[in-house]
Design a protein around this motif. Structure first.
Motif, mmCIF file in Angstrom:
data_model
loop_
_atom_site.group_PDB
_atom_site.id
_atom_site.type_symbol
_atom_site.label_atom_id
_atom_site.label_comp_id
_atom_site.label_asym_id
_atom_site.label_seq_id
_atom_site.Cartn_x
_atom_site.Cartn_y
_atom_site.Cartn_z
ATOM 1 N N ASN A 99 0.803 -1.223 0.000
ATOM 2 C CA ASN A 99 0.000 0.000 0.000
ATOM 3 C C ASN A 99 0.833 1.269 0.000
ATOM 4 O OD1 ASN A 99 -2.194 -1.646 0.039
ATOM 5 N ND2 ASN A 99 -2.724 -1.295 2.171
ATOM 6 N N LEU A 100 1.922 1.263 -0.750
ATOM 7 C CA LEU A 100 2.646 2.523 -0.938
ATOM 8 C C LEU A 100 1.775 3.443 -1.781
ATOM 9 C CD1 LEU A 100 6.326 1.406 -1.626
ATOM 10 C CD2 LEU A 100 5.287 2.177 0.506
ATOM 11 N N PHE A 101 2.029 4.758 -1.661
ATOM 12 C CA PHE A 101 1.262 5.722 -2.438
ATOM 13 C C PHE A 101 1.909 5.866 -3.822
ATOM 14 C CE2 PHE A 101 0.942 7.447 2.059
ATOM 15 C CZ PHE A 101 -0.200 6.724 2.334
ATOM 16 N N PRO A 102 1.252 5.388 -4.878
ATOM 17 C CA PRO A 102 1.920 5.297 -6.177
ATOM 18 C C PRO A 102 2.197 6.645 -6.830
ATOM 19 C CG PRO A 102 -0.381 4.681 -6.366
ATOM 20 C CD PRO A 102 -0.109 4.864 -4.908
ATOM 21 N N HIS A 103 1.502 7.695 -6.383
ATOM 22 C CA HIS A 103 1.715 9.012 -7.003
ATOM 23 C C HIS A 103 2.814 9.795 -6.302
ATOM 24 C CE1 HIS A 103 -0.845 9.654 -3.583
ATOM 25 N NE2 HIS A 103 -0.894 10.956 -3.747
ATOM 26 N N LEU A 104 3.413 9.216 -5.287
ATOM 27 C CA LEU A 104 4.482 9.907 -4.558
ATOM 28 C C LEU A 104 5.787 9.118 -4.695
ATOM 29 C CD1 LEU A 104 2.573 10.755 -1.234
ATOM 30 C CD2 LEU A 104 2.858 12.197 -3.253
ATOM 31 N N SER A 147 6.235 2.130 -8.367
ATOM 32 C CA SER A 147 6.047 1.180 -9.467
ATOM 33 C C SER A 147 7.381 0.740 -10.073
ATOM 34 C CB SER A 147 5.171 1.814 -10.546
ATOM 35 O OG SER A 147 5.747 3.010 -11.001
ATOM 36 N N ARG A 161 8.495 3.918 5.824
ATOM 37 C CA ARG A 161 7.431 4.912 5.927
ATOM 38 C C ARG A 161 6.803 4.884 7.326
ATOM 39 N NH1 ARG A 161 2.178 4.288 2.107
ATOM 40 N NH2 ARG A 161 1.925 2.375 3.318
ATOM 41 N N GLY B 158 -6.874 -0.022 0.184
ATOM 42 C CA GLY B 158 -5.624 -0.072 0.939
ATOM 43 C C GLY B 158 -4.919 1.275 1.016
ATOM 44 N N GLN B 159 -5.163 2.133 0.016
ATOM 45 C CA GLN B 159 -4.551 3.462 0.028
ATOM 46 C C GLN B 159 -5.093 4.286 1.185
ATOM 47 O OE1 GLN B 159 -2.158 4.884 -2.235
ATOM 48 N NE2 GLN B 159 -1.858 2.696 -2.459
ATOM 49 N N ALA B 162 -3.789 2.776 4.456
ATOM 50 C CA ALA B 162 -2.402 3.138 4.734
ATOM 51 C C ALA B 162 -2.330 4.575 5.241
ATOM 52 C CB ALA B 162 -1.542 2.965 3.484
ATOM 53 N N LEU B 166 -1.356 5.983 9.178
ATOM 54 C CA LEU B 166 -0.273 6.930 9.467
ATOM 55 C C LEU B 166 -0.792 8.120 10.265
ATOM 56 C CD1 LEU B 166 1.469 6.856 5.989
ATOM 57 C CD2 LEU B 166 2.524 6.175 8.139
ATOM 58 N N ILE B 177 -4.136 11.744 -0.542
ATOM 59 C CA ILE B 177 -3.817 10.423 -1.083
ATOM 60 C C ILE B 177 -4.815 9.977 -2.154
ATOM 61 C CG2 ILE B 177 -3.453 7.991 -0.498
ATOM 62 C CD1 ILE B 177 -1.321 9.989 0.591
ATOM 63 N N PRO B 180 -5.681 12.864 -5.545
ATOM 64 C CA PRO B 180 -4.670 12.954 -6.608
ATOM 65 C C PRO B 180 -4.611 11.707 -7.486
ATOM 66 C CG PRO B 180 -3.756 13.699 -4.529
ATOM 67 C CD PRO B 180 -5.098 13.104 -4.217
ATOM 68 N N GLN B 181 -4.810 10.537 -6.880
ATOM 69 C CA GLN B 181 -4.789 9.311 -7.688
ATOM 70 C C GLN B 181 -6.047 9.190 -8.539
ATOM 71 O OE1 GLN B 181 -3.390 5.652 -5.715
ATOM 72 N NE2 GLN B 181 -2.944 6.916 -3.947
ATOM 73 N N ARG B 184 -5.968 11.316 -11.807
ATOM 74 C CA ARG B 184 -5.320 10.708 -12.982
ATOM 75 C C ARG B 184 -6.256 9.770 -13.709
ATOM 76 N NH1 ARG B 184 0.856 9.451 -11.127
ATOM 77 N NH2 ARG B 184 1.209 11.513 -10.269
ATOM 78 N N LYS B 263 0.239 2.059 -13.816
ATOM 79 C CA LYS B 263 0.997 2.205 -12.587
ATOM 80 C C LYS B 263 0.800 0.918 -11.804
ATOM 81 C CE LYS B 263 2.555 6.493 -12.167
ATOM 82 N NZ LYS B 263 3.842 6.666 -11.554
ATOM 83 N N ARG B 264 1.640 0.676 -10.862
ATOM 84 C CA ARG B 264 1.540 -0.519 -10.004
ATOM 85 C C ARG B 264 1.518 -1.766 -10.853
ATOM 86 N NH1 ARG B 264 -0.834 0.873 -5.013
ATOM 87 N NH2 ARG B 264 -1.956 -1.039 -4.863
#
Lengths: 262, 264
Positions: A99-104, A147, A161, B158-159, B162, B166, B177, B180-181, B184, B263-264
């Motif tokens: 679950n990393l933030f893909p846009h960062l 990615s 993180r 999951g985004q 996560a 935090l 979070i 912005p995604q 796109r 992506k991903r």
């Protein structure tokens, strides 16, 4: 118990009693008692569907329990008035799917919550992030995007993180289950080092060698209850309950099949 | 009939080409060419349309599109969030709104508001551009809301988890979070929405506008009556629309192939 100021939230313990969770009519957790002392590493093991991940997710309230109490480092998590965001700052979580933030970028992944939640200065946040990325051996990838990283590298970033928030407690939800076998070792050795540094850890895992070597105590769960718990060497090396024995014989020797010809 | 697969494919291809040629030929032969050239392509007579077609018409078309889109995007975002809200009445309202404005013609909304707003709020002034913006924006918001909702929901759960783990509050996780995604993801369909809006501004003349407010279609219509060039002015106005919409369409396709690479 009152919510303690964050300064006192140093080595966080976890105390769970009578925890219940159901989805509709399906009872997933049927009254769990579990505690983690500050500085201790506790592993949750058991077959899939046994409720281990749900239990872990209840600790930082990603799942809302239906009954029982959870106290995390003085925060009564199950108290409806508790400032859940304040508690979560001190509880790091590592997910199976990273679950990393893909846009960062990798660095931004490690700084975004420091900046937006802890209101740290950018320079401080960057320094903290880089320090933790170095700790997981990925300082050189700070400017990349998730990615562009392998699964193992992504999970190491996810650990960095979480660490960048200076947590007192780390939750790991099957951190190596989605990884290629050759990258599992890297992630486990980082977790080993964390444990050695005295981090309080609650880990859901299928890595029995890790649980045996690193955990102070192991809880074996099945069907929403804790079947057996105790020092890691005892539960894994010399299980008392038939269900524990059966489970361990399967995961420790995957070729073991009950067809009666061995 | 013993034909191999390859032969069958060839025969079928030849048949398709033949049908196409025959249809086109019949149309071309039966058409009254002098008349067609005269009323569609009398480009020698359209000089007086310029430069106003561009400096007024094109400008206004873009202007009406831009303000309607801004209004529709804002309202659409609110509706999208309402549609995902846990509070029932919000969801019901958003659903009702979206169904209603997707179901009625934009022209009807424009007429209803054009005549309705001034009589409903007689004290307030209703400039032409505002009526156009509100009418077209109300309709666009319904489509945009569904696009945005789909985009927001396409961001994996999951985004959010996560982000929340935090210590981010729900709104912060959404703003920093998820949105912005989602942005796109929705950029190509939103661009498509701008294309549709650009074309819908052609309805605006129905409310009756004054010279400085004319957009492309109004210029085209006026040209028909004043220039004696048949409907050539409409052909010209149409070409100017294409100058706006084709680049947007190409842009959409480029963005789509980019996100498609993944992506991903």
């Amino acid at each position: 118990m009152n919510a303690a100021p964050t300064s006192e939230f140093k080595a966080a313990g976890v105390e769970i009693s009578g925890l219940q969770k159901s989805y509709g009519s399906v009872k997933v957790l049927k009254g769990i008692d579990l505690n983690v002392k500050p500085g201790e590493v506790v592993c949750l093991i058991g077959p899939s569907g046994s409720g281990k991940s749900t239990l872990l997710r209840c600790v930082n309230l990603l799942e809302q329990p239906n009954g029982g109490t959870i106290n995390v480092g003085g925060f009564e998590a199950t108290d409806p008035d508790v400032d859940i965001d304040k508690m979560r700052r001190k509880v790091g979580m590592v997910f199976q799917q990273f679950n990393l933030f893909p846009h960062l970028t990798v660095l931004e992944n490690c700084t975004v919550a420091q900046l937006k939640v802890l209101k740290r200065k950018k320079s401080d946040a960057d320094a903290k992030a880089l320090e933790n990325l170095e700790k997981v051996g990925l300082g050189h990838l700070a400017t990349r995007y998730p990615s562009e990283l392998s699964g193992g590298q992504q999970q190491r970033v996810a650990i960095a993180r979480a660490l960048s928030m200076d947590p007192s407690l780390m939750l790991f939800d099957e951190p190596t289950s989605a990884l290629d076998p050759e990258t599992v070792g890297d992630v486990l050795s980082i977790m080993r080092n964390l444990a050695k540094d005295g981090m309080t850890m609650l880990v859901v895992t299928h890595e029995m060698a890790f649980a045996r070597d690193v955990a102070d105590r192991v809880f074996f769960m099945d069907g929403g209850v804790v079947v057996e718990s105790g020092p890691a060497a005892e539960v894994i090396g010399n299980p008392q309950q038939p269900r524990t024995k059966d489970f361990l014989s399967r995961v420790l020797d995957p070729t073991h099949v009950d067809i009666g010809n061995d | 009939m013993a034909m191999t697969a390859r032969e069958r494919a060839r025969v079928s291809k030849i048949a398709q080409i033949a049908i196409f040629i025959i249809v086109v030929a019949i149309l071309l032969i039966s058409m009254n060419w002098p008349k067609v050239l005269d009323s569609f392509f009398a480009f020698d007579k359209i000089g007086p349309m310029f430069p106003d077609l561009l400096i007024v018409g094109l400008k206004n078309t873009i202007f009406y599109t831009a303000i309607s889109f801004a209004f529709g995007l804002t309202l659409g975002l609110i509706l999208a969030l309402m549609k995902m809200a846990s509070f029932g009445p919000y969801r019901w309202f958003a659903t009702g709104y979206i169904e209603f404005f997707r179901g009625v013609p934009a022209l009807l909304v424009l007429l209803a508001l054009g005549y309705g707003l001034p009589s409903a709020f007689p004290e307030a002034k209703w400039p032409y551009a505002v009526v156009v913006m509100v009418s077209l924006g109300l309709v666009a918001a319904a489509y945009i809301a569904e696009t945005l909702r789909a985009g927001l929901q396409a961001v994996p759960k999951g985004q959010t988890e996560a982000a929340r783990s935090l210590g981010m509050p729900a709104w912060r996780a959404m703003v920093t979070i998820v949105i912005p995604q989602a942005f796109r993801i929705v950029l190509p369909p939103l661009t498509n929405e701008i294309i549709l809006l650009t074309k819908d501004t052609s309805l605006a003349f129905i409310l009756g506008s004054v010279a400085g407010q004319y957009e492309l279609t109004k210029f085209g219509r006026d040209g028909i009556t004043s220039l004696g060039a048949g409907i050539t002015p409409l052909v010209v106005a149409g070409a100017v629309y294409l100058v706006i919409t084709v680049p947007l369409s190409l842009l959409t396709r480029r963005m789509e192939s980019k996100t498609g690479r993944g992506k991903r």
